[in-house]
Design a protein around this motif. Structure first.
Motif, PDB file in Angstrom:
ATOM      1  N   GLU A  12     -38.459   5.973 -23.928  1.00  0.00           N
ATOM      2  CA  GLU A  12     -37.457   6.714 -24.824  1.00  0.00           C
ATOM      3  C   GLU A  12     -36.304   6.783 -24.322  1.00  0.00           C
ATOM      4  OE1 GLU A  12     -39.486   9.391 -27.211  1.00  0.00           O
ATOM      5  OE2 GLU A  12     -37.928  10.934 -27.531  1.00  0.00           O
ATOM      6  N   SER A  13     -35.293   5.738 -24.850  1.00  0.00           N
ATOM      7  CA  SER A  13     -34.188   5.793 -23.970  1.00  0.00           C
ATOM      8  C   SER A  13     -32.922   4.811 -24.654  1.00  0.00           C
ATOM      9  CB  SER A  13     -34.532   5.036 -22.682  1.00  0.00           C
ATOM     10  OG  SER A  13     -34.938   3.757 -22.924  1.00  0.00           O
ATOM     11  N   CYS A  14     -31.816   4.774 -24.244  1.00  0.00           N
ATOM     12  CA  CYS A  14     -30.933   3.716 -24.825  1.00  0.00           C
ATOM     13  C   CYS A  14     -31.109   2.721 -23.641  1.00  0.00           C
ATOM     14  CB  CYS A  14     -29.380   4.508 -24.696  1.00  0.00           C
ATOM     15  SG  CYS A  14     -28.782   4.748 -23.043  1.00  0.00           S
ATOM     16  N   ALA A  15     -30.234   1.754 -23.658  1.00  0.00           N
ATOM     17  CA  ALA A  15     -30.193   0.475 -23.042  1.00  0.00           C
ATOM     18  C   ALA A  15     -29.283   0.530 -21.845  1.00  0.00           C
ATOM     19  CB  ALA A  15     -30.101  -0.755 -23.838  1.00  0.00           C
ATOM     20  N   GLY A  16     -28.940   1.848 -21.650  1.00  0.00           N
ATOM     21  CA  GLY A  16     -27.785   1.814 -20.689  1.00  0.00           C
ATOM     22  C   GLY A  16     -28.425   1.540 -19.213  1.00  0.00           C
ATOM     23  N   CYS A  17     -29.494   2.183 -18.705  1.00  0.00           N
ATOM     24  CA  CYS A  17     -30.109   1.902 -17.556  1.00  0.00           C
ATOM     25  C   CYS A  17     -30.345   0.351 -17.276  1.00  0.00           C
ATOM     26  CB  CYS A  17     -31.419   2.658 -17.214  1.00  0.00           C
ATOM     27  SG  CYS A  17     -30.926   4.560 -16.941  1.00  0.00           S
ATOM     28  N   HIS A  18     -30.799  -0.322 -18.237  1.00  0.00           N
ATOM     29  CA  HIS A  18     -30.911  -1.707 -17.900  1.00  0.00           C
ATOM     30  C   HIS A  18     -29.856  -2.520 -17.841  1.00  0.00           C
ATOM     31  CE1 HIS A  18     -35.267  -1.360 -18.594  1.00  0.00           C
ATOM     32  NE2 HIS A  18     -35.647  -2.554 -18.133  1.00  0.00           N
ATOM     33  N   MET A  84     -36.380   5.206 -13.076  1.00  0.00           N
ATOM     34  CA  MET A  84     -34.783   5.035 -13.143  1.00  0.00           C
ATOM     35  C   MET A  84     -34.142   5.641 -14.054  1.00  0.00           C
ATOM     36  SD  MET A  84     -33.115   1.286 -12.438  1.00  0.00           S
ATOM     37  CE  MET A  84     -32.905   0.490 -14.033  1.00  0.00           C
ATOM     38  N   GLY A  85     -32.907   6.644 -13.811  1.00  0.00           N
ATOM     39  CA  GLY A  85     -32.223   7.287 -14.753  1.00  0.00           C
ATOM     40  C   GLY A  85     -32.653   8.353 -15.261  1.00  0.00           C
ATOM     41  N   ASP A  86     -31.882   9.216 -15.597  1.00  0.00           N
ATOM     42  CA  ASP A  86     -31.874  10.791 -15.850  1.00  0.00           C
ATOM     43  C   ASP A  86     -33.121  10.932 -16.992  1.00  0.00           C
ATOM     44  OD1 ASP A  86     -30.253  11.546 -14.087  1.00  0.00           O
ATOM     45  OD2 ASP A  86     -28.715  12.070 -15.543  1.00  0.00           O
ATOM     46  N   CYS A  87     -33.253  10.058 -17.955  1.00  0.00           N
ATOM     47  CA  CYS A  87     -34.353  10.316 -18.956  1.00  0.00           C
ATOM     48  C   CYS A  87     -35.700  10.057 -18.317  1.00  0.00           C
ATOM     49  CB  CYS A  87     -33.928   9.001 -20.102  1.00  0.00           C
ATOM     50  SG  CYS A  87     -32.729   9.556 -21.082  1.00  0.00           S
ATOM     51  N   ALA A  88     -35.686   8.910 -17.409  1.00  0.00           N
ATOM     52  CA  ALA A  88     -37.028   8.816 -16.774  1.00  0.00           C
ATOM     53  C   ALA A  88     -37.462  10.023 -15.771  1.00  0.00           C
ATOM     54  CB  ALA A  88     -37.089   7.457 -16.342  1.00  0.00           C
ATOM     55  N   GLY A  92     -34.109  13.702 -19.584  1.00  0.00           N
ATOM     56  CA  GLY A  92     -32.646  13.501 -20.199  1.00  0.00           C
ATOM     57  C   GLY A  92     -32.350  13.962 -21.374  1.00  0.00           C
ATOM     58  N   ILE A  93     -31.609  13.283 -22.083  1.00  0.00           N
ATOM     59  CA  ILE A  93     -30.844  13.596 -23.202  1.00  0.00           C
ATOM     60  C   ILE A  93     -31.934  13.808 -24.503  1.00  0.00           C
ATOM     61  CG2 ILE A  93     -30.381  11.457 -24.243  1.00  0.00           C
ATOM     62  CD1 ILE A  93     -27.770  12.725 -24.991  1.00  0.00           C
ATOM     63  N   CYS A  94     -33.164  13.207 -24.200  1.00  0.00           N
ATOM     64  CA  CYS A  94     -34.057  13.273 -25.164  1.00  0.00           C
ATOM     65  C   CYS A  94     -34.815  14.583 -25.279  1.00  0.00           C
ATOM     66  CB  CYS A  94     -35.297  11.972 -24.836  1.00  0.00           C
ATOM     67  SG  CYS A  94     -34.494  10.349 -24.415  1.00  0.00           S
ATOM     68  N   PRO A 148     -32.065   9.114  -9.987  1.00  0.00           N
ATOM     69  CA  PRO A 148     -31.171   9.630 -11.010  1.00  0.00           C
ATOM     70  C   PRO A 148     -30.124   9.119 -11.599  1.00  0.00           C
ATOM     71  CG  PRO A 148     -31.062  10.979  -9.162  1.00  0.00           C
ATOM     72  CD  PRO A 148     -32.004   9.818  -8.860  1.00  0.00           C
ATOM     73  N   GLY A 149     -29.376   9.512 -12.627  1.00  0.00           N
ATOM     74  CA  GLY A 149     -28.030   9.091 -12.960  1.00  0.00           C
ATOM     75  C   GLY A 149     -28.076   8.620 -14.431  1.00  0.00           C
ATOM     76  N   CYS A 150     -27.086   8.606 -15.255  1.00  0.00           N
ATOM     77  CA  CYS A 150     -26.906   8.437 -16.611  1.00  0.00           C
ATOM     78  C   CYS A 150     -25.798   7.526 -16.985  1.00  0.00           C
ATOM     79  CB  CYS A 150     -26.815   9.575 -17.305  1.00  0.00           C
ATOM     80  SG  CYS A 150     -27.091   9.326 -19.142  1.00  0.00           S
ATOM     81  N   PRO A 151     -26.012   6.371 -16.533  1.00  0.00           N
ATOM     82  CA  PRO A 151     -27.245   5.645 -15.921  1.00  0.00           C
ATOM     83  C   PRO A 151     -26.880   5.593 -14.364  1.00  0.00           C
ATOM     84  CG  PRO A 151     -25.789   3.821 -16.541  1.00  0.00           C
ATOM     85  CD  PRO A 151     -25.083   5.262 -17.017  1.00  0.00           C
ATOM     86  N   PRO A 152     -27.861   5.450 -13.596  1.00  0.00           N
ATOM     87  CA  PRO A 152     -27.685   5.009 -11.943  1.00  0.00           C
ATOM     88  C   PRO A 152     -26.685   4.049 -12.056  1.00  0.00           C
ATOM     89  CG  PRO A 152     -29.954   4.926 -12.672  1.00  0.00           C
ATOM     90  CD  PRO A 152     -29.375   5.139 -14.116  1.00  0.00           C
TER      91      PRO A 152
HETATM   92  S1  SF4 Z   1     -30.474   7.984 -18.705  1.00  0.00           S
HETATM   93 FE1  SF4 Z   1     -28.457   7.364 -19.564  1.00  0.00          FE
HETATM   94  S2  SF4 Z   1     -28.160   5.511 -19.489  1.00  0.00           S
HETATM   95 FE2  SF4 Z   1     -30.192   5.802 -18.839  1.00  0.00          FE
HETATM   96  S3  SF4 Z   1     -31.732   5.657 -20.562  1.00  0.00           S
HETATM   97 FE3  SF4 Z   1     -31.218   7.719 -20.498  1.00  0.00          FE
HETATM   98  S4  SF4 Z   1     -29.362   7.838 -21.798  1.00  0.00           S
HETATM   99 FE4  SF4 Z   1     -29.507   5.888 -21.432  1.00  0.00          FE
END
Ligand code: SF4
Length: 183
Positions: A12-18, A84-88, A92-94, A148-152
């Protein structure tokens, strides 16, 4: 050095981390000398092979049963699993939907939005049910590395992968955790 196999998947994410992963730019050429990409969202193979891979990368939180099953499959087939990333890491924002009941969330999304006319909440056996709350990956399966990081930053992702290639568990601290390591 033997090549290591890497699989990635987004939940459940945007594509930002990839996208941040791709931001390692020309270092990806160096990386591909030592890494063989297995299943990823941008390759035809959608799941790691049964024999498993060395490193699995999950981005995104877990907000439905399909995502939870995907996380379990990645855990089963990846020797080292990276959230990888705050959502994981935390959902995160979800997790903004965690303040509401799932039916309220669906009603708001499919019926009550200002631009919706005659909306209805979709029901179909192929649609996976939402979990009550969105969580990080670590709430569903054991995780070896949290990034962590949004995105890292691309530099942080590069640091983690290059440490693993050197046979070390990456120690994430200081500037590695700051967006833009030179900043
Ligand atoms: S951590 Fe930020 S960039 Fe990565 S999937 Fe979540 S919202 Fe997108």
């Amino acid at each position: 050095m033997d090549k290591i196999t890497v699989a990635s998947q987004w939940l459940e994410s945007c594509a930002g981390c990839h996208m941040s992963f791709l931001d390692i730019d020309e270092r990806i050429v160096e990386l591909l000398k030592y890494v063989e990409l297995s299943s990823t969202p941008i390759t035809d193979m959608k799941h790691p092979p049964k024999e498993g891979v060395t490193v699995g990368i999950l981005t995104g939180g877990i907000g439905n049963e399909e995502e939870a099953a995907e996380a379990r499959l990645m855990r089963e087939r990846c020797k080292i699993l990276i959230a990888m990333g705050d959502c994981a890491v935390t959902g995160g924002i979800c997790t903004m939907r965690n303040f509401f009941d799932t039916q309220e969330v669906l009603r708001r999304g499919y019926i009550e939005t200002e631009s919706t006319v005659d909306g209805e909440i979709p029901h179909h056996e192929d649609l996976t049910p939402l979990t009550d709350k969105v969580t990080g990956v670590g709430d569903v399966v054991p995780v070896d590395i949290y990034l962590p990081g949004c995105p890292p930053s691309a530099d942080a992702i590069w640091f983690v992968l290059s440490e693993l290639l050197e046979g070390r568990m990456p120690k994430l601290e200081g500037k590695v955790l700051k967006y833009g390591m030179d900043g």
